[in-house]
Design a protein around this motif. Structure first.
Motif, mmCIF file in Angstrom:
data_model
loop_
_atom_site.group_PDB
_atom_site.id
_atom_site.type_symbol
_atom_site.label_atom_id
_atom_site.label_comp_id
_atom_site.label_asym_id
_atom_site.label_seq_id
_atom_site.Cartn_x
_atom_site.Cartn_y
_atom_site.Cartn_z
ATOM 1 N N GLU A 18 0.800 -1.228 0.000
ATOM 2 C CA GLU A 18 0.000 0.000 0.000
ATOM 3 C C GLU A 18 0.831 1.277 0.000
ATOM 4 O O GLU A 18 0.372 2.310 -0.459
ATOM 5 N N PHE A 19 2.046 1.214 0.540
ATOM 6 C CA PHE A 19 2.863 2.404 0.712
ATOM 7 C C PHE A 19 4.270 2.163 0.187
ATOM 8 O O PHE A 19 4.790 1.052 0.260
ATOM 9 N N SER A 20 4.861 3.219 -0.325
ATOM 10 C CA SER A 20 6.254 3.148 -0.750
ATOM 11 C C SER A 20 7.123 3.335 0.496
ATOM 12 O O SER A 20 7.114 4.395 1.117
ATOM 13 N N LEU A 21 7.850 2.294 0.890
ATOM 14 C CA LEU A 21 8.648 2.324 2.115
ATOM 15 C C LEU A 21 10.123 2.167 1.808
ATOM 16 O O LEU A 21 10.511 1.526 0.837
ATOM 17 N N LYS A 22 10.930 2.753 2.679
ATOM 18 C CA LYS A 22 12.376 2.614 2.581
ATOM 19 C C LYS A 22 12.930 2.529 3.993
ATOM 20 O O LYS A 22 12.605 3.364 4.841
ATOM 21 N N ASP A 23 13.739 1.525 4.252
ATOM 22 C CA ASP A 23 14.361 1.387 5.568
ATOM 23 C C ASP A 23 15.535 2.341 5.643
ATOM 24 O O ASP A 23 16.513 2.204 4.915
ATOM 25 N N LEU A 24 15.445 3.332 6.500
ATOM 26 C CA LEU A 24 16.491 4.343 6.630
ATOM 27 C C LEU A 24 17.535 3.983 7.680
ATOM 28 O O LEU A 24 18.413 4.783 7.977
ATOM 29 N N GLY A 25 17.432 2.792 8.251
ATOM 30 C CA GLY A 25 18.398 2.362 9.251
ATOM 31 C C GLY A 25 18.009 2.834 10.635
ATOM 32 O O GLY A 25 16.895 3.320 10.864
ATOM 33 N N PRO A 26 18.921 2.723 11.574
ATOM 34 C CA PRO A 26 18.614 3.101 12.958
ATOM 35 C C PRO A 26 18.284 4.590 13.082
ATOM 36 O O PRO A 26 18.872 5.428 12.421
ATOM 37 N N LEU A 27 17.336 4.886 13.961
ATOM 38 C CA LEU A 27 16.929 6.264 14.225
ATOM 39 C C LEU A 27 18.071 7.011 14.900
ATOM 40 O O LEU A 27 18.653 6.532 15.868
#
Length: 123
Positions: A18-27
């Motif tokens: 449903e959504f375009s997601l990207k894992d940006l790594g640790p906050l």
């Protein structure tokens, strides 16, 4: 940020259709808050954000005082001359407001600046 890598992967797989997601790594830094993991969980700090506000206002090298506002001063939208950059003044006012919302112990910083934000004037 999730409590485990497995949970993060599950959530990303669940929402990706449903959504375009990207894992940006640790906050690390989000909305003016620096986040550092430690043994008890996460430590959040706004020191970098507050430092950036002081830099923008040209107050990096100012001395600190116990009560940084004139508690008996009277402010008026009709006194003094106009600031040369009211947009910058309002931008700093907004940054201080966000800092206060996220750090309630800084509540004294909002009222004195917000009272003249509509038509900021120099004394």
């Amino acid at each position: 940020m999730t409590s485990s890598t497995m949970l993060r992967a599950t959530l990303m797989n669940l929402f990706s259709p449903e959504f375009s997601l990207k894992d940006l790594g640790p906050l690390d830094y989000f909305l003016g808050i620096t986040v550092t993991p430690n043994v008890n969980g996460l430590f959040s700090s706004q020191q970098t954000y507050a430092h950036d506000i002081l830099m923008r206002a040209g107050m990096k090298h100012c001395n600190t005082i116990k009560t940084p506002v004139d508690t008996n001063g009277k402010q008026s939208i009709h006194s003094g001359s106009s600031y040369s950059n009211p947009t910058e003044y309002r931008s700093l006012e907004g940054a201080l407001q966000l800092l206060k919302v996220q750090s309630p112990y800084l509540c004294h910083i909002r009222m004195p600046t917000g009272m003249v934000a509509r038509t900021p004037e120099a004394k």
